[in-house]
Design a protein around this motif. Structure first.
Motif, PDB file in Angstrom:
ATOM      1  N   ASN A   1       0.852  -1.178   0.000  1.00  0.00           N
ATOM      2  CA  ASN A   1       0.000   0.000   0.000  1.00  0.00           C
ATOM      3  C   ASN A   1       0.900   1.243   0.000  1.00  0.00           C
ATOM      4  OD1 ASN A   1      -1.513   2.245   1.021  1.00  0.00           O
ATOM      5  ND2 ASN A   1      -3.064   0.827   1.773  1.00  0.00           N
ATOM      6  N   PRO A   2       0.723   2.188  -0.970  1.00  0.00           N
ATOM      7  CA  PRO A   2       1.608   3.359  -1.017  1.00  0.00           C
ATOM      8  C   PRO A   2       1.510   4.248   0.222  1.00  0.00           C
ATOM      9  CG  PRO A   2      -0.200   3.568  -2.584  1.00  0.00           C
ATOM     10  CD  PRO A   2      -0.225   2.169  -2.094  1.00  0.00           C
ATOM     11  N   MET A   3       0.324   4.289   0.853  1.00  0.00           N
ATOM     12  CA  MET A   3       0.197   5.068   2.089  1.00  0.00           C
ATOM     13  C   MET A   3       1.031   4.435   3.204  1.00  0.00           C
ATOM     14  SD  MET A   3      -1.800   7.574   1.261  1.00  0.00           S
ATOM     15  CE  MET A   3      -3.185   8.034   0.191  1.00  0.00           C
ATOM     16  N   LEU A   4       0.935   3.116   3.325  1.00  0.00           N
ATOM     17  CA  LEU A   4       1.736   2.417   4.329  1.00  0.00           C
ATOM     18  C   LEU A   4       3.215   2.571   4.034  1.00  0.00           C
ATOM     19  CD1 LEU A   4       2.227   0.523   6.696  1.00  0.00           C
ATOM     20  CD2 LEU A   4       1.800  -1.409   5.145  1.00  0.00           C
ATOM     21  N   ALA A   5       3.594   2.490   2.758  1.00  0.00           N
ATOM     22  CA  ALA A   5       5.003   2.656   2.397  1.00  0.00           C
ATOM     23  C   ALA A   5       5.519   4.017   2.847  1.00  0.00           C
ATOM     24  CB  ALA A   5       5.185   2.486   0.886  1.00  0.00           C
ATOM     25  N   ALA A   6       4.683   5.063   2.687  1.00  0.00           N
ATOM     26  CA  ALA A   6       5.089   6.407   3.132  1.00  0.00           C
ATOM     27  C   ALA A   6       5.220   6.451   4.650  1.00  0.00           C
ATOM     28  CB  ALA A   6       4.083   7.435   2.644  1.00  0.00           C
ATOM     29  N   ALA A   7       4.307   5.791   5.357  1.00  0.00           N
ATOM     30  CA  ALA A   7       4.375   5.760   6.816  1.00  0.00           C
ATOM     31  C   ALA A   7       5.646   5.049   7.284  1.00  0.00           C
ATOM     32  CB  ALA A   7       3.144   5.061   7.377  1.00  0.00           C
TER      33      ALA A   7
END
Length: 265
Positions: free
Chosen positions: A3-9
């Protein structure tokens, strides 16, 4: 696929920061995961992974301040924007090169600096916010009202801090104690540029900060009609020496004259 959001987190956590999960298409932390908002931000990759497993469309945010980054938020709103104030700060040398610049959905930016323990702040009339200890910002690829946050530039090796106190003093300074008497003198004697009061205020200024004080005073004098030649009366009232000489002072008032006249053109 991650998930790109999780990757950013996870990237925030890898940088030493703390991540938050926010409402999909929104800015508020999801309270069932973060009942105390930014106080519940995490540096635990497993906890962050659980958040996005339960809410895969949640936006990603980072807690600001040490040990992550301080952030200058330049707002763009229907009643005005922060770009004029940002450009004034840049011209005055008060904005060092940021570590990163993110574009925001409104057309503004988030400029990141080395994190400190400074408090958050806001200059509402200038449309600038400072996010530091106790604050948070959304980061790419978060989306608000269908528009994404985007990475504009990165300088990963930069190590600059932003002095919010200096920014506030420059853009929204307290009225110099003697300036009001300068205004009164101007009314009674016909002097139109306020230089006597400003010069009295500058007379006691010593480092640090006297160059910024001179720049501010020169800008105010120009706004009150002072000529470039008259501005030189200002720095003659200051304590020169100790690395602050007449040539440097002269450059400062010339810059103030040029910048202030350009703003009013």
């Amino acid at each position: 696929m991650t998930n790109p959001m999780l990757a950013a987190a996870l990237a925030i956590i890898a940088q030493g920061g703390r991540a938050l999960i926010c409402e999909p298409d929104g800015k508020a932390p999801i309270t069932r995961f973060l009942p105390n908002g930014v106080l519940n931000a995490t540096n635990n990759p497993e906890l962050a992974s659980r958040w996005w497993r339960h809410e895969p469309d949640g936006n990603v945010a980072a807690a600001t301040g040490h040990p992550w980054y301080d952030v200058l938020d330049v707002d763009v709103k229907p009643d005005g924007n922060g770009w004029p104030a940002f450009n004034r700060l840049k011209a005055a040398g008060l904005l060092p090169a940021p570590l990163f610049v993110n574009g925001t959905p409104s057309g503004g930016i988030h400029a990141g600096y080395v994190g400190t323990n400074q408090a958050c702040g806001s200059l509402r009339k200038h449309k600038l916010d400072f996010k530091a200890a106790g604050g948070y910002i959304l980061v790419p690829p978060s989306v608000v009202e269908g528009r994404p946050y985007t990475l504009i530039s990165e300088r990963p090796h930069a190590r600059n801090q932003l002095n919010w106190s200096a920014v506030r003093q420059f853009l929204d300074p307290p009225k110099p104690r003697d300036y009001s008497s300068g205004v009164s003198n101007r009314r009674s004697t016909g002097v139109s540029n306020g230089i006597p009061g400003l010069a009295a205020w500058l007379a006691g200024k010593t480092k640090p900060g006297r160059n910024q004080a001179l720049f501010w005073a020169a800008c105010r004098a120009v706004e009150n009609g002072a000529t470039e030649q008259e501005l030189h009366e200002l720095y003659r009232s200051m304590q020169l020496g100790n690395g602050f000489d007449e040539r440097q002072a002269a450059r400062t008032v010339v810059d103030a004259f040029r910048i202030t006249n350009r703003r009013s053109a």
